[in-house]
Design an enzyme around this catalytic site. Structure first.
Site: not given
Ligand code: ADP
Length: 404
Positions: A92, A244, A11, A183, A389
């Site tokens: 990913r 963000r 990832n 996500h 994940e």
């Protein structure tokens, strides 16, 4: 795949590379680690194996390729049994565009297609492709066995009324300007686990999944499929995040650009790297810091209040999209899994929807524990479920690559 085969999961962020070796059948993580500050003078790597933690400084300005070279030559060479069983590599990948929603075996054509998506995900996809190239170099004998799993993939089911922006239609038709959502790997995992918890098939599941980490997004899942999600064309839309801003008035950017004479890059930095919890608190993007200081610091308190207010608004709206047929709300991600405060403040606002917090359960649901945090008599249930994940990527990769 033989029973002992494992998957290396990678990832990549712009300056980081997370790696883990996972047994897809037993779901066991055999080794996991993180290379950080890549490209910078203080590049470093840390990893965990058999309960022990290790740290090492990499050469200054080490690249993603250097980091994976270190993994193969310095870490795996000490554990030949681990190295020998790696059968495939799962990556990913942030953005699959409209073309790639399913996990996909990587070849030169697919990699070239991913490069065409760089302009849609300039902060993420280039790093993902760097990771793919680095893996091909570090494991040349597995070059055919690299698989991409897309963070946009789970949201391929969004209906047009959820993914279209009310902008001139030709922008969607000509440039792919639409909401994609991110996500997805985590929301898919949470949906699967929640269905298991509730003992019902995923195809009958109606839920709201709140992934609250440094990045944060929330997804409405109807009959097991994503029908709306808070991130959009980029991962900047939606909830308040570490750095963000989430949803803002789009015309505000025009005002700020003119007022401060900002370049495009400065504008991007402002909304992606200087806003959110960091922008509001003017101190930290780290939720733990906000939690520790909100009672004594006005700006931390306001940051927390804006965070909760917006999260509650999304949950309320998504409950309506599901016709209030909610099986569960689930909290996950670093904040969702660990902050009893966030879960408590949110659920206290949701009594009107039929949620009733069980504070003892809420306090116990931490440190990687899963569990219900509402009372048994509450009309609707909320859970904490740690996301995984990497496991999703390992399983998809094993499925796609098949037998040795
Ligand atoms: P990423 O999106 O980078 O994967 P994580 O899911 O690891 O991020 O979440 C990181 C966030 O989780 C940080 O804001 C961190 O402060 C927060 N966090 C971790 N532990 C706790 C805790 N015990 N209480 C509150 N926040 C926490």
């Amino acid at each position: 795949m033989s029973n002992s085969s494992t998957i290396l999961v990678i990832n990549c962020g712009s300056s980081s590379l997370k790696f883990s070796i996972i047994h897809p059948q037993t779901e066991e993580t055999l080794l996991s680690g993180l290379a950080e500050c890549l490209g910078l003078t203080e590049a470093k790597i840390s990893w965990k194996y058999q309960g022990e933690k290790y740290h090492h400084a990499l050469a200054p300005k080490a690249t993603h390729t250097d980091a994976l070279h270190f993994v193969t030559t310095m870490i795996l060479s000490q554990h030949p049994e681990l190295k020998a069983h790696i059968h495939a590599i799962g990556h990913r990948v942030t953005h699959g565009g409209e073309k790639y929603s399913q996990p996909t075996r990587l070849n030169e054509q697919v990699i070239a297609d991913l490069a065409t998506l760089f302009e849609l995900a300039p902060l993420h996809n280039p790093a993902n492709v760097m990771g793919i190239r680095a893996a091909q170099q570090a494991f040349p004998h597995l070059a055919e066995n690299n698989v991409a799993v897309f963070d946009t993939g789970f949201h391929a089911t969004l209906p047009a009324h959820a993914y279209l922006y009310p902008l001139p239609m030709r922008f969607y038709e000509e440039y792919g300007v639409r909401r994609y959502g991110f996500h997805g790997i985590s929301h898919y995992y949470i949906a699967t686990k929640t269905a298991e918890y509730l003992g019902k098939p995923r195809s009958a599941l109606n839920m709201i999944s709140c992934h609250l980490g440094n990045g944060a997004s929330i997804t409405a899942i109807k009959n097991g499929e994503s029908i709306d999600t808070s991130m959009g064309f980029t991962p900047c839309e939606g909830l308040v995040m570490g750095t963000r801003c989430g949803d803002i008035d789009p015309a505000l950017l025009i005002y700020l650009k003119q007022k401060l004479n900002l370049t495009t890059e400065q504008t991007s930095d402002l909304i992606n790297k200087q806003s959110g919890l960091l922008g509001l608190s003017e101190q930290s993007s780290d939720f733990r810091y906000i939690t520790e200081n909100y009672e004594k610091d006005e700006k931390c308190r306001l940051a927390l209040e804006v965070y909760i207010h917006r999260l509650v608004k999304y949950i309320g709206a998504y409950a309506m999209l599901l016709d209030n047929q909610l099986d569960a709300i689930v909290f996950t991600g670093g904040i969702g899994e660990n902050s009893e405060l966030v879960r408590r403040l949110v659920l206290e606002k949701l009594t009107i929807l039929g949620f009733e917090l069980d504070q003892e359960r809420n306090l116990n649901a931490r440190f990687g524990n899963s569990g219900k945090i509402t009372t048994d008599k509450a009309h609707h249930s909320a859970y904490v479920i740690p996301t995984n994940e990497e496991l999703v990527i390992a399983k998809y990769t094993a499925e796609l690559v098949g037998s040795k």
